[in-house]
Design an enzyme around this catalytic site. Structure first.
Site, PDB file in Angstrom:
ATOM      1  N   GLY A  60       0.772  -1.239   0.000  1.00 57.28           N
ATOM      2  CA  GLY A  60       0.000   0.000   0.000  1.00 57.28           C
ATOM      3  C   GLY A  60       0.801   1.285   0.000  1.00 57.28           C
ATOM      4  CD1 TRP A  62       4.775   2.963  -4.681  1.00 56.77           C
ATOM      5  CD2 TRP A  62       3.999   2.941  -6.772  1.00 56.77           C
ATOM      6  NE1 TRP A  62       5.844   2.835  -5.518  1.00 56.77           N
ATOM      7  CE2 TRP A  62       5.405   2.817  -6.800  1.00 56.77           C
ATOM      8  CE3 TRP A  62       3.290   2.930  -7.965  1.00 56.77           C
ATOM      9  CZ2 TRP A  62       6.119   2.708  -8.004  1.00 56.77           C
ATOM     10  CZ3 TRP A  62       3.996   2.818  -9.156  1.00 56.77           C
ATOM     11  CH2 TRP A  62       5.396   2.714  -9.180  1.00 56.77           C
ATOM     12  CG  ASP A  80      -0.918  -6.776  -4.847  1.00 53.65           C
ATOM     13  OD1 ASP A  80       0.010  -6.005  -5.178  1.00 53.65           O
ATOM     14  OD2 ASP A  80      -0.723  -7.993  -4.635  1.00 53.65           O
ATOM     15  CG  ASP A  96      -3.766 -13.275 -11.301  1.00 53.00           C
ATOM     16  OD1 ASP A  96      -3.269 -12.293 -11.894  1.00 53.00           O
ATOM     17  OD2 ASP A  96      -3.375 -14.447 -11.480  1.00 53.00           O
ATOM     18  CG  ASP A 121       6.129  -1.150  -7.865  1.00 51.57           C
ATOM     19  OD1 ASP A 121       7.025  -1.026  -8.731  1.00 51.57           O
ATOM     20  OD2 ASP A 121       6.387  -1.292  -6.655  1.00 51.57           O
ATOM     21  CE  LYS A 161       8.677  -2.957  -9.965  1.00 56.87           C
ATOM     22  NZ  LYS A 161       8.633  -3.943  -8.856  1.00 56.87           N
TER      23      LYS A 161
END
EC number: 2.1.1.166
Length: 206
Positions: A60, A62, A80, A96, A121, A161
């Site tokens: 958590g 970000w 997430d 997912d 990320d 990312k």
């Protein structure tokens, strides 16, 4: 069972890590906060009242920084596969991102709301085999790009990312066709041995 040398080494690196200790002292949920903070300070990602999607959100950090920057009028939709302790200003979806029903749950939560920034990320569980890891990572990136295509408002931004390897050049080419500019960032808080970089695609074309 004894820990492997590699896992023991990771634990030592983790607990000796300057950013891990700094996050604890500063009250943030993870060291990853400092990656986003550095990019934000350089590129001014946030403004008050923004709507933001945070993919790969656990634990958590970000989302914490985002709510801090976007204020009470901002909205964060975080996702997430791992649980995230809830906090004000964040709508959390556990699941997912690769699963269609989880993706749809995120769209349902947005309820037609246009998004100012999609950030990710996310990374797959790494095996150490580039032939496996890079395609898995690139697939997550492609899903993130697809989501941004669908929900970002014109002139919206995308931060992801990525790991350089097969498919990276094609990704850059595709993003440059869709956005006004594409920047690369390697924050100081990224571990030196990590091959991760962040792509910031700014100004989604209408």
């Amino acid at each position: 069972m004894a820990r492997s040398k590699s896992s023991a080494g990771w634990l030592k690196e983790h607990f000796d890590d300057y950013y891990v200790n700094k996050a604890k002292q500063d009250g943030w949920r993870s060291r990853a906060i400092y990656k986003l903070q550095e990019i934000d300070e350089k590129d001014q990602l946030f403004s008050k009242g923004m709507t933001v999607i945070d993919l790969g959100a656990a634990p958590g950090g970000w989302s914490q920084w985002t709510t801090h920057q976007t204020g009470d009028e901002g909205r964060v939709f975080a996702l997430d596969i791992l649980p995230v302790e809830p906090f004000a200003g964040v709508t959390f979806i556990q699941g997912d991102f690769q699963e269609d029903d989880v993706y749809q749950s995120l769209l349902d939560a947005l309820d037609g709301r246009e998004v100012d920034l999609v950030m990710s990320d996310m990374a797959p569980n790494m095996t150490g085999n580039k032939g496996v890891d890079i395609p898995r990572a690139m697939y997550l990136v492609e899903l993130c790009v697809d989501l941004a295509d669908q929900v970002l408002k014109p002139n919206g931004d995308l931060l992801m990312k990525v790991f350089q390897g097969e498919g990276y050049d094609q990704l850059l080419k595709s993003l440059r066709e869709k956005y006004q500019k594409v920047l690369t960032r390697k924050p100081k808080a990224s571990r030196p041995r990590s091959k991760e970089i962040y792509l910031l695609a700014r100004g989604k074309k209408a």
